[in-house]
Design a protein around this motif. Structure first.
Motif, PDB file in Angstrom:
ATOM      1  N   GLY A   1       0.793  -1.213   0.000  1.00  0.00           N
ATOM      2  CA  GLY A   1       0.000   0.000   0.000  1.00  0.00           C
ATOM      3  C   GLY A   1       0.826   1.263   0.000  1.00  0.00           C
ATOM      4  O   GLY A   1       0.348   2.333  -0.392  1.00  0.00           O
ATOM      5  N   SER A   2       2.081   1.123   0.431  1.00  0.00           N
ATOM      6  CA  SER A   2       2.968   2.291   0.433  1.00  0.00           C
ATOM      7  C   SER A   2       4.365   1.966  -0.069  1.00  0.00           C
ATOM      8  O   SER A   2       5.072   2.858  -0.538  1.00  0.00           O
ATOM      9  N   GLN A   3       4.771   0.714   0.024  1.00  0.00           N
ATOM     10  CA  GLN A   3       6.109   0.325  -0.425  1.00  0.00           C
ATOM     11  C   GLN A   3       6.115  -1.142  -0.830  1.00  0.00           C
ATOM     12  O   GLN A   3       5.178  -1.897  -0.548  1.00  0.00           O
ATOM     13  N   TRP A   4       7.218  -1.534  -1.496  1.00  0.00           N
ATOM     14  CA  TRP A   4       7.377  -2.918  -1.936  1.00  0.00           C
ATOM     15  C   TRP A   4       8.145  -3.704  -0.875  1.00  0.00           C
ATOM     16  O   TRP A   4       9.180  -3.259  -0.385  1.00  0.00           O
ATOM     17  N   VAL A   5       7.612  -4.883  -0.524  1.00  0.00           N
ATOM     18  CA  VAL A   5       8.177  -5.724   0.532  1.00  0.00           C
ATOM     19  C   VAL A   5       8.608  -7.050  -0.080  1.00  0.00           C
ATOM     20  O   VAL A   5       7.843  -7.686  -0.824  1.00  0.00           O
ATOM     21  N   ALA A   6       9.836  -7.486   0.230  1.00  0.00           N
ATOM     22  CA  ALA A   6      10.347  -8.751  -0.302  1.00  0.00           C
ATOM     23  C   ALA A   6       9.641  -9.935   0.346  1.00  0.00           C
ATOM     24  O   ALA A   6       9.260  -9.904   1.517  1.00  0.00           O
ATOM     25  N   GLU A   7       9.451 -10.974  -0.456  1.00  0.00           N
ATOM     26  CA  GLU A   7       8.867 -12.240  -0.002  1.00  0.00           C
ATOM     27  C   GLU A   7       9.957 -13.299  -0.151  1.00  0.00           C
ATOM     28  O   GLU A   7      10.015 -14.033  -1.145  1.00  0.00           O
ATOM     29  N   PRO A   8      10.869 -13.414   0.839  1.00  0.00           N
ATOM     30  CA  PRO A   8      12.087 -14.219   0.628  1.00  0.00           C
ATOM     31  C   PRO A   8      11.897 -15.724   0.667  1.00  0.00           C
ATOM     32  O   PRO A   8      12.710 -16.471   0.125  1.00  0.00           O
ATOM     33  N   ASP A   9      10.831 -16.215   1.281  1.00  0.00           N
ATOM     34  CA  ASP A   9      10.729 -17.664   1.533  1.00  0.00           C
ATOM     35  C   ASP A   9       9.693 -18.367   0.667  1.00  0.00           C
ATOM     36  O   ASP A   9       9.204 -19.438   1.027  1.00  0.00           O
ATOM     37  N   PHE A  10       9.369 -17.785  -0.482  1.00  0.00           N
ATOM     38  CA  PHE A  10       8.313 -18.406  -1.289  1.00  0.00           C
ATOM     39  C   PHE A  10       8.776 -19.695  -1.967  1.00  0.00           C
ATOM     40  O   PHE A  10       7.969 -20.553  -2.310  1.00  0.00           O
ATOM     41  N   ASN A  11      10.080 -19.840  -2.200  1.00  0.00           N
ATOM     42  CA  ASN A  11      10.616 -21.025  -2.868  1.00  0.00           C
ATOM     43  C   ASN A  11      11.981 -21.332  -2.269  1.00  0.00           C
ATOM     44  O   ASN A  11      12.850 -20.461  -2.219  1.00  0.00           O
ATOM     45  N   SER A  12      12.158 -22.561  -1.799  1.00  0.00           N
ATOM     46  CA  SER A  12      13.407 -22.935  -1.121  1.00  0.00           C
ATOM     47  C   SER A  12      14.551 -23.190  -2.077  1.00  0.00           C
ATOM     48  O   SER A  12      15.704 -23.318  -1.646  1.00  0.00           O
ATOM     49  N   TYR A  13      14.273 -23.264  -3.394  1.00  0.00           N
ATOM     50  CA  TYR A  13      15.282 -23.691  -4.345  1.00  0.00           C
ATOM     51  C   TYR A  13      15.742 -22.573  -5.281  1.00  0.00           C
ATOM     52  O   TYR A  13      16.833 -22.636  -5.844  1.00  0.00           O
ATOM     53  N   SER A  14      14.919 -21.547  -5.477  1.00  0.00           N
ATOM     54  CA  SER A  14      15.297 -20.435  -6.349  1.00  0.00           C
ATOM     55  C   SER A  14      14.444 -19.219  -6.010  1.00  0.00           C
ATOM     56  O   SER A  14      13.273 -19.349  -5.660  1.00  0.00           O
ATOM     57  N   THR A  15      15.044 -18.028  -6.101  1.00  0.00           N
ATOM     58  CA  THR A  15      14.288 -16.786  -5.899  1.00  0.00           C
ATOM     59  C   THR A  15      14.252 -15.953  -7.175  1.00  0.00           C
ATOM     60  O   THR A  15      13.876 -14.780  -7.138  1.00  0.00           O
ATOM     61  N   ILE A  16      14.645 -16.531  -8.309  1.00  0.00           N
ATOM     62  CA  ILE A  16      14.593 -15.821  -9.579  1.00  0.00           C
ATOM     63  C   ILE A  16      13.222 -16.051 -10.212  1.00  0.00           C
ATOM     64  O   ILE A  16      12.896 -17.153 -10.627  1.00  0.00           O
ATOM     65  N   VAL A  17      12.410 -14.997 -10.261  1.00  0.00           N
ATOM     66  CA  VAL A  17      11.033 -15.108 -10.749  1.00  0.00           C
ATOM     67  C   VAL A  17      11.005 -14.868 -12.250  1.00  0.00           C
ATOM     68  O   VAL A  17      11.494 -13.850 -12.750  1.00  0.00           O
ATOM     69  N   SER A  18      10.391 -15.801 -12.984  1.00  0.00           N
ATOM     70  CA  SER A  18      10.323 -15.690 -14.439  1.00  0.00           C
ATOM     71  C   SER A  18       8.894 -15.549 -14.964  1.00  0.00           C
ATOM     72  O   SER A  18       8.693 -15.108 -16.099  1.00  0.00           O
ATOM     73  N   SER A  19       7.881 -15.930 -14.166  1.00  0.00           N
ATOM     74  CA  SER A  19       6.499 -15.862 -14.631  1.00  0.00           C
ATOM     75  C   SER A  19       5.560 -15.894 -13.427  1.00  0.00           C
ATOM     76  O   SER A  19       5.917 -16.397 -12.356  1.00  0.00           O
ATOM     77  N   MET A  20       4.352 -15.340 -13.609  1.00  0.00           N
ATOM     78  CA  MET A  20       3.333 -15.377 -12.551  1.00  0.00           C
ATOM     79  C   MET A  20       1.940 -15.477 -13.156  1.00  0.00           C
ATOM     80  O   MET A  20       1.708 -15.016 -14.275  1.00  0.00           O
ATOM     81  N   LEU A  21       1.035 -16.065 -12.392  1.00  0.00           N
ATOM     82  CA  LEU A  21      -0.364 -16.183 -12.800  1.00  0.00           C
ATOM     83  C   LEU A  21      -1.236 -16.209 -11.550  1.00  0.00           C
ATOM     84  O   LEU A  21      -0.904 -16.887 -10.569  1.00  0.00           O
ATOM     85  N   VAL A  22      -2.347 -15.487 -11.579  1.00  0.00           N
ATOM     86  CA  VAL A  22      -3.393 -15.620 -10.564  1.00  0.00           C
ATOM     87  C   VAL A  22      -4.540 -16.379 -11.215  1.00  0.00           C
ATOM     88  O   VAL A  22      -5.120 -15.924 -12.210  1.00  0.00           O
ATOM     89  N   ASP A  23      -4.865 -17.570 -10.659  1.00  0.00           N
ATOM     90  CA  ASP A  23      -5.886 -18.403 -11.305  1.00  0.00           C
ATOM     91  C   ASP A  23      -7.298 -17.972 -10.887  1.00  0.00           C
ATOM     92  O   ASP A  23      -7.493 -17.046 -10.092  1.00  0.00           O
ATOM     93  N   ARG A  24      -8.295 -18.640 -11.428  1.00  0.00           N
ATOM     94  CA  ARG A  24      -9.682 -18.236 -11.208  1.00  0.00           C
ATOM     95  C   ARG A  24     -10.131 -18.427  -9.764  1.00  0.00           C
ATOM     96  O   ARG A  24     -11.120 -17.820  -9.328  1.00  0.00           O
ATOM     97  N   THR A  25      -9.445 -19.269  -9.013  1.00  0.00           N
ATOM     98  CA  THR A  25      -9.797 -19.470  -7.604  1.00  0.00           C
ATOM     99  C   THR A  25      -9.017 -18.533  -6.685  1.00  0.00           C
ATOM    100  O   THR A  25      -9.201 -18.575  -5.466  1.00  0.00           O
ATOM    101  N   GLY A  26      -8.140 -17.699  -7.271  1.00  0.00           N
ATOM    102  CA  GLY A  26      -7.400 -16.731  -6.473  1.00  0.00           C
ATOM    103  C   GLY A  26      -6.011 -17.150  -6.073  1.00  0.00           C
ATOM    104  O   GLY A  26      -5.314 -16.405  -5.375  1.00  0.00           O
ATOM    105  N   ARG A  27      -5.569 -18.332  -6.470  1.00  0.00           N
ATOM    106  CA  ARG A  27      -4.226 -18.777  -6.106  1.00  0.00           C
ATOM    107  C   ARG A  27      -3.170 -18.075  -6.968  1.00  0.00           C
ATOM    108  O   ARG A  27      -3.397 -17.846  -8.151  1.00  0.00           O
ATOM    109  N   LEU A  28      -2.045 -17.771  -6.338  1.00  0.00           N
ATOM    110  CA  LEU A  28      -0.926 -17.140  -7.034  1.00  0.00           C
ATOM    111  C   LEU A  28       0.106 -18.202  -7.386  1.00  0.00           C
ATOM    112  O   LEU A  28       0.625 -18.899  -6.507  1.00  0.00           O
ATOM    113  N   TRP A  29       0.417 -18.329  -8.695  1.00  0.00           N
ATOM    114  CA  TRP A  29       1.433 -19.243  -9.182  1.00  0.00           C
ATOM    115  C   TRP A  29       2.669 -18.437  -9.569  1.00  0.00           C
ATOM    116  O   TRP A  29       2.550 -17.400 -10.235  1.00  0.00           O
ATOM    117  N   VAL A  30       3.847 -18.914  -9.158  1.00  0.00           N
ATOM    118  CA  VAL A  30       5.103 -18.217  -9.436  1.00  0.00           C
ATOM    119  C   VAL A  30       6.082 -19.196 -10.083  1.00  0.00           C
ATOM    120  O   VAL A  30       6.518 -20.168  -9.446  1.00  0.00           O
TER     121      VAL A  30
END
Length: 450
Positions: free
Chosen positions: A104-133
């Motif tokens: 809402g005011s700044q960007w916050v890192a999400e460091p623990d979303f993946n234990s094997y890599s933090t390099i994000v190449s694609s994202m999708l929010v599906d129809r049920t609201g889940r976030l895919w990274v």
């Protein structure tokens, strides 16, 4: 009519197409509202606010009001920086530097979303609201009720997931470096190979057509998949360029291509329309008549926009007056003449008579035919930066080469300050030539511009 936002190649910023014409928003480097000219991701949220992702931050356009936020998204020069809004309204962005959410005011890192890599190449929010990274090296991760679950290569089929799509039946498609895989009703499978038996590899982008067909692009191919059948599109089928970084579909069912060298194209089902004057822009400048000039790479010459249409100039239609179709710089001099710095020499053009003059390197003119940029002194003298040194052409047509005083011979730009000193940006730093003819060396390192 649905408007389309088109991310540019980093030359200017981003362009907005309303169905009739483009409106361009420039990066801060050119005095524009974007935090950076190199836009690599766009998201339109549910309130109509548009978000633009760059490697150094995110800009937000709400109506006519711009706001920018500094955050390092990229550190590996990835072609895309995905940015999406999830079902709670949170905006997420990612890149080589990791995954971030806007609080809402700044960007916050999400460091623990993946234990094997933090390099994000694609994202999708599906129809049920889940976030895919999708990641590089860590497979794909999905966020369900605040918790992360990762599918690795032994499930997805590859460690690098470059694109994600949800089709009309709720199945998920993953473009990876090895193949296209599908997750449908909990079962993983690989998509059948294209005709000829080869897997579809390194799928950078996918888009769902309203008919249900899926378009995919990889490094050198554009494909359409429908009901188990593939159709391959290449330059023979009208595709303007083989290297395609991103895809989109509009409300009319037309498919848009974002091409690697700065172009955009639209396919309406039967024919292609090019929405940019050339594929790679080395230089964009406006002359005193208000015409916009674009210096093009990859043998496209130079193009001029008069407010309603483009006119292209190249070696063929100037009868060799333009010595090369790779144009690095364009300059309109104080007398109204046009000068072009190219890969194989210099050209001048008189727009009133349509006469061209061509100049090539020699001991008496300028030191190298690869000419990078042009500038002008108050007295009308023109300076040319070349890969072998610099040269000045006086208003009377006399040439003076400058080589011996330069620390670096590969000169990228020449500029004159208010004291009459000329500054030379080179691959070895910055050299200065004062009004008395004395040379000095100011800065070490590879300097491209000033």
């Amino acid at each position: 009519t649905r408007a389309v936002q088109v991310a540019a190649d980093g030359t200017i910023g981003v362009s907005y197409y309303d169905g009739v014409q483009f409106t361009t928003f420039r990066g801060a480097e050119y005095g524009g509202p974007l935090i950076n000219r190199d836009v690599r991701g766009i998201c339109v949220d549910r309130t109509g606010v548009v978000w633009f992702a760059t490697e150094v931050g995110v800009s937000r356009l709400a109506g006519t009001e711009w706001t920018s936020y500094s955050v390092t998204l990229g550190n590996d020069n990835r072609p895309a920086l995905p940015i999406v809004q999830d079902s709670t309204g949170t905006i997420w962005a990612g890149g080589g530097a990791g995954l971030f959410r806007f609080d809402g005011s700044q960007w916050v890192a999400e460091p623990d979303f993946n234990s094997y890599s933090t390099i994000v190449s694609s994202m999708l929010v599906d129809r049920t609201g889940r976030l895919w990274v999708g990641t590089v090296g860590g497979g794909v991760t999905v966020r369900v009720t605040g918790n992360w679950h990762t599918y690795r290569a032994d499930t997805v089929g590859a460690s690098d997931v470059h694109s994600i799509l949800e089709d009309g039946q709720g199945a998920f498609w993953f473009g990876t470096e090895n193949a296209v895989t599908v997750l449908s009703n909990g079962v993983w499978s690989r998509v059948a190979p294209v005709p000829g038996g080869s897997e579809v590899q390194l799928v950078l982008s996918m888009v769902l057509e309203p008919s249900g067909a899926i378009w995919m692009s990889n490094v050198r191919t554009l494909l359409r998949y429908e009901s188990g059948a593939w159709r391959v599109f290449g330059t023979d089928e009208g595709v303007p360029e083989p290297t395609i970084h991103c895809l989109a579909a509009d409300a009319q069912g037309a498919v848009w291509l974002g091409m690697a060298y700065g172009g955009a194209a639209r396919f309406d089902g039967s024919q292609w329309a090019i929405m940019k004057p050339c594929r790679f822009n080395f230089r964009v400048t406006e002359d005193r008549a208000g015409y916009v000039w674009v210096g093009c790479g990859l043998d496209a010459g130079t193009s001029r926009f008069d407010g309603s249409e483009w006119r292209n100039f190249n070696q063929a239609n100037t009868s060799g007056g333009l010595p090369s179709d790779i144009v690095f710089d364009i300059h309109q001099d104080s007398r109204g003449g046009y000068w072009f710095a190219t890969q194989h020499g210099i050209a001048s053009w008189d727009s009133t008579t349509d006469d061209w003059s061509t100049f090539h390197a020699s001991a008496a003119t300028f030191p190298c035919d690869t000419v990078r940029s042009i500038s002008e002194d108050p007295d009308g003298s023109l300076w040319f930066a070349t890969e072998g040194g610099a040269a000045k052409r006086s208003a009377d047509g006399t040439w003076t080469p400058y080589i011996d005083g330069l620390t670096g011979k590969d000169v990228r730009q020449v500029m004159r300050d208010s004291a009459g000193t000329h500054w030379f940006a080179t691959q070895a730093g910055v050299d200065l030539l004062d009004s008395l003819g004395n040379w000095s060396h100011l800065v070490e390192g590879n300097v491209n511009c000033m």
